[in-house]
Scaffold this motif. Structure first.
Motif, PDB file in Angstrom:
ATOM      1  N   MET A 148       0.832  -1.200   0.000  1.00  9.37           N
ATOM      2  CA  MET A 148       0.000   0.000   0.000  1.00  9.37           C
ATOM      3  C   MET A 148       0.866   1.248   0.000  1.00  9.37           C
ATOM      4  O   MET A 148       2.007   1.239   0.469  1.00  9.37           O
ATOM      5  N   THR A 149       0.295   2.338  -0.482  1.00 13.47           N
ATOM      6  CA  THR A 149       0.990   3.615  -0.472  1.00 13.47           C
ATOM      7  C   THR A 149       0.817   4.278   0.904  1.00 13.47           C
ATOM      8  O   THR A 149       0.104   3.762   1.767  1.00 13.47           O
ATOM      9  N   ASP A 150       1.457   5.430   1.066  1.00  8.67           N
ATOM     10  CA  ASP A 150       1.312   6.201   2.300  1.00  8.67           C
ATOM     11  C   ASP A 150       0.412   7.411   2.086  1.00  8.67           C
ATOM     12  O   ASP A 150       0.582   8.456   2.737  1.00  8.67           O
ATOM     13  N   ALA A 151      -0.539   7.298   1.159  1.00  3.15           N
ATOM     14  CA  ALA A 151      -1.431   8.411   0.835  1.00  3.15           C
ATOM     15  C   ALA A 151      -2.202   8.875   2.080  1.00  3.15           C
ATOM     16  O   ALA A 151      -2.716   8.057   2.844  1.00  3.15           O
ATOM     17  N   ARG A 152      -2.248  10.177   2.266  1.00  2.00           N
ATOM     18  CA  ARG A 152      -2.895  10.762   3.445  1.00  2.00           C
ATOM     19  C   ARG A 152      -3.901  11.837   3.038  1.00  2.00           C
ATOM     20  O   ARG A 152      -3.833  12.390   1.932  1.00  2.00           O
ATOM     21  N   ASP A 153      -4.816  12.153   3.952  1.00  3.65           N
ATOM     22  CA  ASP A 153      -5.793  13.203   3.692  1.00  3.65           C
ATOM     23  C   ASP A 153      -5.197  14.562   4.035  1.00  3.65           C
ATOM     24  O   ASP A 153      -4.023  14.677   4.390  1.00  3.65           O
ATOM     25  N   GLU A 154      -6.014  15.601   3.940  1.00  7.80           N
ATOM     26  CA  GLU A 154      -5.517  16.956   4.162  1.00  7.80           C
ATOM     27  C   GLU A 154      -5.052  17.199   5.601  1.00  7.80           C
ATOM     28  O   GLU A 154      -4.315  18.142   5.882  1.00  7.80           O
ATOM     29  N   ASN A 155      -5.481  16.330   6.509  1.00  6.72           N
ATOM     30  CA  ASN A 155      -5.066  16.459   7.913  1.00  6.72           C
ATOM     31  C   ASN A 155      -3.845  15.599   8.254  1.00  6.72           C
ATOM     32  O   ASN A 155      -3.410  15.562   9.406  1.00  6.72           O
ATOM     33  N   GLY A 156      -3.323  14.914   7.265  1.00  5.49           N
ATOM     34  CA  GLY A 156      -2.143  14.091   7.492  1.00  5.49           C
ATOM     35  C   GLY A 156      -2.428  12.680   7.943  1.00  5.49           C
ATOM     36  O   GLY A 156      -1.492  11.912   8.214  1.00  5.49           O
ATOM     37  N   ALA A 157      -3.710  12.314   8.033  1.00  6.66           N
ATOM     38  CA  ALA A 157      -4.078  10.960   8.454  1.00  6.66           C
ATOM     39  C   ALA A 157      -4.058  10.023   7.251  1.00  6.66           C
ATOM     40  O   ALA A 157      -4.428  10.413   6.135  1.00  6.66           O
ATOM     41  N   LEU A 158      -3.620   8.787   7.480  1.00  5.10           N
ATOM     42  CA  LEU A 158      -3.593   7.802   6.406  1.00  5.10           C
ATOM     43  C   LEU A 158      -5.002   7.552   5.873  1.00  5.10           C
ATOM     44  O   LEU A 158      -5.961   7.459   6.639  1.00  5.10           O
ATOM     45  N   LEU A 159      -5.117   7.438   4.558  1.00 10.51           N
ATOM     46  CA  LEU A 159      -6.397   7.127   3.941  1.00 10.51           C
ATOM     47  C   LEU A 159      -6.760   5.672   4.233  1.00 10.51           C
ATOM     48  O   LEU A 159      -5.903   4.869   4.604  1.00 10.51           O
ATOM     49  N   PRO A 160      -8.030   5.292   4.070  1.00  8.75           N
ATOM     50  CA  PRO A 160      -8.434   3.890   4.287  1.00  8.75           C
ATOM     51  C   PRO A 160      -7.662   2.942   3.378  1.00  8.75           C
ATOM     52  O   PRO A 160      -7.139   3.341   2.334  1.00  8.75           O
ATOM     53  N   ASP A 161      -7.603   1.674   3.785  1.00  4.17           N
ATOM     54  CA  ASP A 161      -6.870   0.668   3.009  1.00  4.17           C
ATOM     55  C   ASP A 161      -7.308   0.643   1.550  1.00  4.17           C
ATOM     56  O   ASP A 161      -6.486   0.488   0.645  1.00  4.17           O
ATOM     57  N   GLU A 162      -8.616   0.778   1.314  1.00  3.64           N
ATOM     58  CA  GLU A 162      -9.145   0.699  -0.054  1.00  3.64           C
ATOM     59  C   GLU A 162      -8.517   1.759  -0.949  1.00  3.64           C
ATOM     60  O   GLU A 162      -8.285   1.530  -2.147  1.00  3.64           O
ATOM     61  N   ALA A 163      -8.234   2.944  -0.380  1.00  8.67           N
ATOM     62  CA  ALA A 163      -7.675   4.041  -1.159  1.00  8.67           C
ATOM     63  C   ALA A 163      -6.173   3.887  -1.358  1.00  8.67           C
ATOM     64  O   ALA A 163      -5.606   4.385  -2.333  1.00  8.67           O
ATOM     65  N   ARG A 164      -5.507   3.200  -0.441  1.00 13.75           N
ATOM     66  CA  ARG A 164      -4.043   3.072  -0.504  1.00 13.75           C
ATOM     67  C   ARG A 164      -3.586   1.790  -1.192  1.00 13.75           C
ATOM     68  O   ARG A 164      -2.418   1.650  -1.517  1.00 13.75           O
ATOM     69  N   LEU A 165      -4.518   0.857  -1.388  1.00 11.87           N
ATOM     70  CA  LEU A 165      -4.181  -0.408  -2.040  1.00 11.87           C
ATOM     71  C   LEU A 165      -4.309  -0.245  -3.552  1.00 11.87           C
ATOM     72  O   LEU A 165      -5.410  -0.209  -4.098  1.00 11.87           O
ATOM     73  N   THR A 166      -3.194  -0.122  -4.241  1.00 10.44           N
ATOM     74  CA  THR A 166      -3.181   0.091  -5.683  1.00 10.44           C
ATOM     75  C   THR A 166      -3.396  -1.223  -6.433  1.00 10.44           C
ATOM     76  O   THR A 166      -3.420  -2.301  -5.843  1.00 10.44           O
ATOM     77  N   ARG A 167      -3.528  -1.102  -7.759  1.00  4.26           N
ATOM     78  CA  ARG A 167      -3.672  -2.306  -8.582  1.00  4.26           C
ATOM     79  C   ARG A 167      -2.453  -3.208  -8.439  1.00  4.26           C
ATOM     80  O   ARG A 167      -2.566  -4.431  -8.377  1.00  4.26           O
ATOM     81  N   PHE A 168      -1.282  -2.594  -8.381  1.00  3.39           N
ATOM     82  CA  PHE A 168      -0.052  -3.364  -8.193  1.00  3.39           C
ATOM     83  C   PHE A 168      -0.053  -4.051  -6.832  1.00  3.39           C
ATOM     84  O   PHE A 168       0.324  -5.216  -6.710  1.00  3.39           O
ATOM     85  N   GLY A 169      -0.487  -3.331  -5.804  1.00  2.09           N
ATOM     86  CA  GLY A 169      -0.564  -3.914  -4.465  1.00  2.09           C
ATOM     87  C   GLY A 169      -1.535  -5.083  -4.418  1.00  2.09           C
ATOM     88  O   GLY A 169      -1.268  -6.100  -3.763  1.00  2.09           O
ATOM     89  N   LYS A 170      -2.652  -4.945  -5.101  1.00  2.00           N
ATOM     90  CA  LYS A 170      -3.624  -6.036  -5.162  1.00  2.00           C
ATOM     91  C   LYS A 170      -3.022  -7.253  -5.851  1.00  2.00           C
ATOM     92  O   LYS A 170      -3.271  -8.398  -5.442  1.00  2.00           O
ATOM     93  N   ALA A 171      -2.227  -7.015  -6.899  1.00  3.29           N
ATOM     94  CA  ALA A 171      -1.584  -8.127  -7.614  1.00  3.29           C
ATOM     95  C   ALA A 171      -0.581  -8.838  -6.706  1.00  3.29           C
ATOM     96  O   ALA A 171      -0.490 -10.068  -6.716  1.00  3.29           O
ATOM     97  N   LEU A 172       0.159  -8.071  -5.905  1.00 11.14           N
ATOM     98  CA  LEU A 172       1.104  -8.677  -4.967  1.00 11.14           C
ATOM     99  C   LEU A 172       0.384  -9.589  -3.990  1.00 11.14           C
ATOM    100  O   LEU A 172       0.828 -10.701  -3.703  1.00 11.14           O
TER     101      LEU A 172
END
Length: 215
Positions: free
Chosen positions: A63-87
């Protein structure tokens, strides 16, 4: 004889051989993770093992380290990329756990190591899953993986503890190959991976829930 001596010897032989043979795959995956997801390439997290002893589990990050405007990590669904799903679908993200097996933190076959925060939530029966070393794959993983309930997973884990043998480990290993090639039961019905365990409900309430799910 098997659980105490032979199983550990096989773990050492298989994990060492796999690390050597799969070293080109490990290198390629590491490079791809660095390019597509950033660093660190290896994700590590504390997990409870045999006797609830805490150890550091190693995996390729998915998963990526994508965060919202407050610096909190986004939910797993938002951070799990297509590549991450393939892994995850191919279980390539689990390959660094071969090092955990070689070290003795884990076994090739056993209940999957879960989060430390779940320890206070187990009932006495569920806690028995920690009476053997956690595994890279296990009886629950070849009988539903993330698609079954937590209670069902724990029942399968305890069943393994009570019936551990060379033949059962061999059966799980062969079935794991089939599960990985089918890419089956990776996600739960309600989450990108597996919803958090919050403790088991009373048996009567759980039976009622399962009846509703079967309708």
């Amino acid at each position: 004889m098997y659980p105490r001596y032979i199983k550990r010897a096989l773990d050492i032989i298989i994990s060492f051989t796999a690390l050597v043979v799969l070293s080109p795959v490990l290198l390629i995956v590491a490079v791809l993770v660095r390019v597509k997801l950033g660093s660190p390439v290896i994700f590590h997290q504390e997990r409870p093992g045999y006797g609830e002893r805490i150890f550091k589990l190693y995996k390729f990050r998915s998963m990526t380290d994508a965060r919202d405007e407050n610096g909190a990590l986004l939910p797993d669904e938002a951070r799990l990329t297509r590549f991450g799903k393939a892994l995850r679908a191919t279980s390539l993200d689990e390959l660094p756990e071969l090092w955990n097996i070689l070290k003795g933190d884990m076994s090739l076959i056993g209940p999957r190591p879960l989060l430390v925060k779940y320890l206070p939530l187990y009932n006495d029966a569920q806690r028995r899953r920690h009476s053997v070393k956690p595994g890279l794959t296990g009886w629950a993983q070849v009988n539903g993986r993330n698609a079954i309930s937590w209670e069902q997973r724990f029942e399968l884990d305890v069943y393994y503890v009570e019936h551990i043998s060379f033949l059962m480990d061999l059966k799980i290993l062969l079935q794991t190959v089939a599960v990985v090639f089918r890419h089956s039961d990776i996600n739960s019905a309600t989450d990108a991976t597996m919803e958090a365990f919050t403790g088991s409900k009373p048996k009567e309430e759980q039976d009622e829930k399962e009846k509703e799910e079967r309708k």
